[in-house]
Design an enzyme around this catalytic site. Structure first.
Site, PDB file in Angstrom:
ATOM      1  N   CYS A 158      -0.652 -32.716   1.793  1.00  0.00           N
ATOM      2  CA  CYS A 158      -1.732 -32.916   1.169  1.00  0.00           C
ATOM      3  C   CYS A 158      -2.858 -32.186   2.123  1.00  0.00           C
ATOM      4  O   CYS A 158      -2.757 -30.891   2.476  1.00  0.00           O
ATOM      5  CB  CYS A 158      -2.180 -34.256   0.716  1.00  0.00           C
TER       6      CYS A 158
ATOM      7  N   HIS B 291       3.096 -36.878  -1.653  1.00  0.00           N
ATOM      8  CA  HIS B 291       3.035 -37.635  -0.533  1.00  0.00           C
ATOM      9  C   HIS B 291       4.327 -38.436  -0.174  1.00  0.00           C
ATOM     10  O   HIS B 291       4.415 -39.364  -0.723  1.00  0.00           O
ATOM     11  CB  HIS B 291       1.996 -38.890  -0.674  1.00  0.00           C
TER      12      HIS B 291
ATOM     13  N   GLU C 254       5.314 -40.012   2.200  1.00  0.00           N
ATOM     14  CA  GLU C 254       5.089 -41.434   2.921  1.00  0.00           C
ATOM     15  C   GLU C 254       4.942 -42.432   1.981  1.00  0.00           C
ATOM     16  O   GLU C 254       4.747 -43.488   2.229  1.00  0.00           O
ATOM     17  CB  GLU C 254       4.144 -41.087   4.178  1.00  0.00           C
TER      18      GLU C 254
END
Length: 228
Positions: A86, A195, A197
């Site tokens: 991002c 994302h 994560e």
């Protein structure tokens, strides 16, 4: 294997990134402040999402001048593994470590929801645990995720197999050729808008992102074995 998670003023995904490393691959990981001038102890450098320096000027435009970025460049040249997610992707493009630019979503709205991604390159340091053509589900959260490059750059990305992920369903931001993530020619630097994560457990809605961290560990082990 030792990971660094860079932290800029305005970073807000650094904790998620560090916890993903701890929970998925259980390797040493540190927060590293943007003023750091030595990353030689680290094997992988993770540049997280957020709003570095408040996203003034352009996303990532100020962060690219942070002292730590000179060390990120050195690490990239040495073949160490670098992942920008991002805002981290935006920083890597602003720093010239990846081609292209990230501009406003074509809807001019912030988009925050899961998306389907097609794995286009399963040979990078962060995607070797996937299969080419596989579709995975990873969330996005961005207002400026519209990847843009000129025709010449796009042709080069295709020729060098540098397109890592494409949006498999709806293109949420208008990015050229449905691109969601790219890599450098060597495959050790990867940037993406979604994302991973935030997708490391089924409790989060998907565990598909966990395999990016597993890929990095596998690539490091393979690299170390080859060096013996």
């Amino acid at each position: 294997m030792k990971f660094a998670v860079l932290v800029f003023p305005g970073s807000n995904c650094d904790i998620d990134m560090l916890k993903a490393v701890e929970d998925v691959v259980r390797q040493p990981v540190d927060y590293v402040w943007h003023t750091a001038t030595d990353l030689s102890d680290y094997d992988a450098i993770l540049v997280p999402g957020g709003f570095s320096y408040g996203d003034y000027l352009r996303c990532g435009a100020i962060a690219r001048f942070a002292p730590v970025m000179a060390e990120v460049r050195k690490a990239a040249e040495k073949g160490k593994f670098i992942l920008g997610v991002c805002n981290g992707f935006q920083i890597l493009t602003e720093a010239g470590l990846l081609p292209g630019a990230l501009i406003r979503n074509n809807s001019l709205k912030f988009r925050c929801h899961p998306v389907d991604l097609r794995v286009e390159n399963a040979g990078t340091a962060f995607t070797n645990d996937y299969e080419k053509g596989e579709v995975v589900r990873i969330p996005i959260a961005h207002g400026e995720g519209n990847f843009y490059c000129d025709d010449e750059t796009l042709a080069r990305l295709k020729a060098n197999n540098q397109i890592v992920f494409r949006y498999a369903g709806e293109n949420p931001n208008g990015s050229v050729d449905n691109i969601a993530g790219i890599c450098n020619e060597a495959g050790n630097v990867v940037g993406m808008m979604p994302h991973p994560e935030r997708a490391v457990s089924d409790l989060l809605g998907s565990a598909d992102g966990a395999r990016m961290f597993k890929s990095a560990l596998q690539a490091f082990v393979s690299q170390a074995a080859s060096a013996r």
